[in-house]
Structures are given as structure tokens and as C-alpha cells.
Design an enzyme around this catalytic site. Structure first.
Site, PDB file in Angstrom:
ATOM      1  N   VAL A  79       1.206   3.840  -9.905  1.00 29.60           N
ATOM      2  CA  VAL A  79       0.151   4.410  -9.135  1.00 29.60           C
ATOM      3  C   VAL A  79       0.175   5.999  -8.929  1.00 29.60           C
ATOM      4  CG1 VAL A  79      -1.613   3.993  -7.230  1.00 29.60           C
ATOM      5  CG2 VAL A  79      -0.504   1.961  -8.285  1.00 29.60           C
ATOM      6  N   GLY A  85      -1.124   4.274  -1.330  1.00 29.12           N
ATOM      7  CA  GLY A  85      -1.263   3.799   0.180  1.00 29.12           C
ATOM      8  C   GLY A  85      -2.511   3.439   0.108  1.00 29.12           C
ATOM      9  N   TYR A 118       7.532  -4.274  -2.541  1.00 30.17           N
ATOM     10  CA  TYR A 118       7.343  -5.641  -3.084  1.00 30.17           C
ATOM     11  C   TYR A 118       7.206  -6.992  -2.255  1.00 30.17           C
ATOM     12  CZ  TYR A 118       7.186  -3.171  -7.533  1.00 30.17           C
ATOM     13  OH  TYR A 118       6.978  -1.742  -8.409  1.00 30.17           O
TER      14      TYR A 118
END
Length: 136
Positions: A79, A85, A118
């Protein structure tokens, strides 16, 4: 208050190698973003690519290799830093999980800087993984 962008998550959009390379570069993930031909091969040989878009621009992606019935290797989750975030990575993984179904496990090898991320999105840490590292 910051500007909120509408983000679209899909597996149906065609991604271009140059755009994927830009996401890799802007995400901080270690990938050969300067080698567009190799990026194209990575796209061509993936079983599924889930992409995230904002205002027509690719801002994130999940690239996976899977048999669709038992196991899925999530080979890339990237990303753009300007969208990190905002739960884009979590949405990409959730979309992929939804496409694969409950019978398919998802495995990945985390970048050192993402190890703490994760477990926050549902992955369990395993001490039973092994790799033969690539030479280049």
C-alpha cells in the site's frame, strides 16, 4: 481534518506493470520495482490480484498464488505510504479471503518491518515456515 478519499477494492481491474512498480516503490516493500519486465511477469503468473484504487490511481495491491481450494500464498501486500494507516491492507486481505472462502488457508512471508501488522489483521504467527531465498 484530512481529506478522505473514496477507495475502491476489486479483483477485476487490470493492473499495469508500471503502476504496480510505483506502488511497490511508494510502499516501502522490497521488490524489484525498477525491473518493469520482471514486474509484468509477476502480474502475468499470479492467480489473483486484488487492487485498491483512489481517484483512478492504483494505491495498493495483494498478489497471490493459490489452488483456490486449500492454500493461498500471499506473495505481495503493498500500500502506498500516503494511504497506509487507512486499513487498505486489511481491506485487500479481507477481499481476498472473501473471494477464496473459508476452506483456503492464507500464508505469507512478512517483511521485517511488517511483522507486527499481520496479527492485527487476523494472521497467526508460525514457527514452522522454511524458505530457500532467491539469489536475485
Amino acid at each position: 481534518m484530512g481529506l478522505i478519499h473514496m477507495i475502491t477494492i476489486t479483483h477485476e481491474a487490470k493492473v499495469e506493470a508500471a503502476d504496480v512498480a510505483e506502488v511497490f516503490k511508494n510502499s516501502g516493500i522490497k521488490r524489484p520495482y525498477e525491473d518493469i519486465a520482471r514486474i509484468q511477469q509477476m502480474i502475468d503468473h499470479a492467480d489473483v490480484i486484488v487492487s485498491a484504487w483512489s481517484e483512478g490511481k492504483l494505491i495498493g495491491m495483494a498478489r497471490a498464488i493459490t489452488d483456490y481450494v486449500y492454500c493461498c500464498y500471499l506473495s505481495d501486500l503493498a500500500v502506498d505510504k500516503s494511504f497506509q494507516g487507512q486499513h487498505v491492507g486489511k481491506q485487500l486481505v479481507a477481499y481476498l479471503q472473501n473471494q477464496l472462502g473459508n476452506e483456503v488457508s492464507m500464508v505469507l512471508i512478512s517483511a521485517p518491518g511488517a511483522v507486527d501488522f499481520y496479527p492485527k489483521i487476523g494472521f497467526e504467527k508460525s514457527d514452522r515456515a522454511f524458505i530457500i531465498p532467491r539469489k536475485r
